[in-house]
Structures are given as C-alpha cells and as structure tokens.
Design an enzyme around this catalytic site. Structure first.
Site, PDB file in Angstrom:
ATOM      1  N   ASP A  49      45.666  32.457  43.563  1.00  0.00           N
ATOM      2  CA  ASP A  49      46.302  32.451  44.892  1.00  0.00           C
ATOM      3  C   ASP A  49      47.828  32.382  44.740  1.00  0.00           C
ATOM      4  OD1 ASP A  49      46.552  29.834  44.091  1.00  0.00           O
ATOM      5  OD2 ASP A  49      45.677  28.948  45.896  1.00  0.00           O
ATOM      6  N   SER A  50      48.301  32.292  43.488  1.00  0.00           N
ATOM      7  CA  SER A  50      49.737  32.453  43.218  1.00  0.00           C
ATOM      8  C   SER A  50      50.212  33.826  43.678  1.00  0.00           C
ATOM      9  CB  SER A  50      50.024  32.275  41.720  1.00  0.00           C
ATOM     10  OG  SER A  50      49.168  33.085  40.949  1.00  0.00           O
ATOM     11  N   ASP A  88      40.280  33.263  42.656  1.00  0.00           N
ATOM     12  CA  ASP A  88      40.730  31.949  43.129  1.00  0.00           C
ATOM     13  C   ASP A  88      40.337  31.775  44.590  1.00  0.00           C
ATOM     14  OD1 ASP A  88      41.975  29.609  42.474  1.00  0.00           O
ATOM     15  OD2 ASP A  88      44.014  30.418  42.491  1.00  0.00           O
ATOM     16  N   LYS A 117      37.355  30.017  41.074  1.00  0.00           N
ATOM     17  CA  LYS A 117      38.061  28.775  40.725  1.00  0.00           C
ATOM     18  C   LYS A 117      38.393  28.051  42.018  1.00  0.00           C
ATOM     19  CE  LYS A 117      42.587  28.674  39.402  1.00  0.00           C
ATOM     20  NZ  LYS A 117      43.176  27.800  40.439  1.00  0.00           N
ATOM     21  N   GLU A 119      40.324  24.188  43.531  1.00  0.00           N
ATOM     22  CA  GLU A 119      41.184  23.055  43.174  1.00  0.00           C
ATOM     23  C   GLU A 119      40.589  21.732  43.660  1.00  0.00           C
ATOM     24  OE1 GLU A 119      45.142  23.716  44.676  1.00  0.00           O
ATOM     25  OE2 GLU A 119      45.352  25.627  43.617  1.00  0.00           O
ATOM     26  N   GLU A 186      46.673  21.548  35.254  1.00  0.00           N
ATOM     27  CA  GLU A 186      48.024  22.026  35.564  1.00  0.00           C
ATOM     28  C   GLU A 186      49.002  20.860  35.640  1.00  0.00           C
ATOM     29  OE1 GLU A 186      48.362  24.831  38.802  1.00  0.00           O
ATOM     30  OE2 GLU A 186      50.542  24.763  38.763  1.00  0.00           O
TER      31      GLU A 186
END
Ligand code: KIV
Length: 293
Positions: A49-50, A88, A117, A119, A186
């Site tokens: 999502d970056s 993501d 993925k 978070e 991270e």
C-alpha cells in the site's frame, strides 16, 4: 535442456526459515516494475500500500482502497512473475466484518496475488484466522505499521521500551501460531528483531530491522532513487533513476527545440513515386515577404 525455475509459493517461503540465503522481497506496483524485480531474482514481490505514497503522491498509505490495490496487483500479475506476489490489504479492508475481510482478501487473490499481507499484532488474529480459513496465505506485519500512523503518532521506530519489545515478541509468536507464513518487521531495534526471529518458526522479513532476520524488503522507488521523498536511514539507494530520467527527458526536449528530433531514420517515408505524384519533390514555394505596410 533449460528448466524454468518453479514459482515461489507461500509454503516454499515458509520452508526457507533459518536457511541461507536470506529471502528477498521488493515492492512493485505495475507490470514494468514487476518484470524488473522478477528478472533481478527476488523471491517475493510485495504490491504494497506504499503505492499510495510512492506512485499516487499521497502523504500516507491510508488513501488506497481494496479496488486500488486489486488494480495494482492485477498489473503486477500480468507480468507473470516467478516470484510470489503478495497483495497488501489496505486500511479498513480487514478491520471490518469477517465476511468483508475475506471478500477483500479474495479480491486481491482474484487479481493475481498468491498471498496477502496485513498489519497488526494479536488484535488482528480474528481477521488472520478468517482469511486463512478461506485458504489464503497471510503474511503478518508488525513494528511500525504505517496504517496506524495516527494512533502511533508518526513514522517512528517501535519496540524501543522493554514492555513494547516484549509485546512485539508476543505478537509475533501469536501471529506465527495462528498460521502466518512470514512476518514483516518494520522499524524495530535489531535486538528486538533478533528475539522475534529466534522465537518464531516462520521467516521474518525486515525493513529497518537490522540483519538478524530471515530476509529483507525494500520499496522499489527507494532502492532505485526514483521519487523525491526523503528516505529513512535504513534505505540503501542502488541507483539514481530520477536524475537519469530527468536528464533523458531534458535531452529529448532540447533535441525537439533544436530541430534534431526526429531524424530521417526515425521517420516513416513515402515512396518517391507517391511523393512525385503529390508534387512533394518540387521546390517548396518561396514565402512572399511584403515590405509594404
Ligand atoms: O507497503 C509496503 O511497501 C510495505 C513495506 C514497507 C513492507 O508494507
């Protein structure tokens, strides 16, 4: 006879725990970047999502939706990489009901991801179990979780205090026990990354987490020096493509303005016969210049 290497899958990534060489993951968001990352031999392509920050120009990752992510996952998958494509899950796509969580994860799989993925630590166990129940491999992501930027107060190193470090280890163990096939760590101190790597049976993939992990991930644009964002200290820039691209476009602009582009070789020509028939070989009419008012 040349054999094509087998595609990377979540189980093959899991089987690499603790076994050299370290795993390599790089982000990509479209077919050209996926081709580059795959040709370079990465094990995994993270459609992160970056994308919100490095491609779409937002200040944080909170602005992208599941549809946005599916669009980019599909573009990456069209490159048919050997690397495992990890999609993501964006903010608010798995903080919702069990059904919606599974539907959102499935949208990324239908777009071409081989895993998703998400978070967060123990708070996200229900979401992780629901997605795993639908037979979709899940990669965890703990430490600095950019989707929690407002809750944690900025892009800051996590796990610096003893209680926070212990909580991260407990999160990692819980995520691994729930069935995550790998964990992104991270922005955590290297000692914390080491404790997590030593206490979990799944590969840890670090970004700003030092060397005591089972693999490393970097953002494509940071690694290649593409884009004007200030990069954190853990980024190693292997090229300066932004500068090279500006130089190339500036040379094109100069060639156009100076009449050097296109050349005859870069032009489609009609046959002499056709040019004659159209009178194009005759001398161009002289331009009338008038001196009278
Ligand atoms: O979105 C992303 O690129 C990521 C990496 C920084 C791990 O989550």
């Amino acid at each position: 006879m040349l054999t094509t290497p087998a595609p990377v899958t979540a189980p093959t990534v899991l089987a690499r725990k603790g076994a050299p060489p370290p795993l390599v993951m790089v982000t990509a968001y479209d077919a050209p970047s996926a081709r580059i990352v795959d040709a370079a031999g990465a094990d995994m392509i993270l459609v992160g999502d970056s994308v919100a920050m490095v491609v779409l120009g937002y200040d944080d990752t909170l602005q992208v939706t599941t549809d946005d992510m599916a669009h980019h996952v599909a573009a990456v998958a069209r490159a048919r990489p050997r690397a495992l494509v990890v999609g993501d899950l964006p903010w608010l796509s798995y903080h919702v009901s069990r059904d919606d969580t599974v539907r959102n994860a499935a949208a990324l799989v239908r777009a071409g991801a081989g895993a998703v993925k998400l978070e967060g630590g123990r708070k996200r166990l229900d979401a992780i179990r629901a997605i795993l129940d639908a037979e979709i491999p899940v990669m965890g992501h703990i430490g600095l979780t950019p989707q929690s930027i407002h809750a944690i107060g900025g892009f800051k190193v996590q796990g610096k205090r003893l209680d926070a470090a212990r909580a991260l280890v407990d999160d990692a163990v819980a995520l691994a026990e729930a069935g995550c096939f790998a964990l992104v760590l991270e922005c955590v101190p290297d000692g914390v990354a080491r404790m997590i790597t030593d206490s979990t049976p799944v590969p840890t993939i670090g970004i700003g987490a030092g060397r005591h992990v089972d693999g490393q991930v970097l953002v494509f644009h940071d690694l290649l020096g593409l884009g004007n964002r200030r990069t954190p200290k853990f980024v190693r820039q292997y090229a300066s493509l932004e500068a090279a691209a500006i130089d190339a476009v500036a040379r094109f602009a100069e060639d156009v303005r100076e009449g050097r582009f296109p050349s005859s070789d870069e032009t489609y020509h009609m046959t002499d016969q056709m040019a004659d028939a159209l009178g194009l070989h005759e001398a161009p009419p002289s331009v009338e210049t008038s001196t009278s008012g």
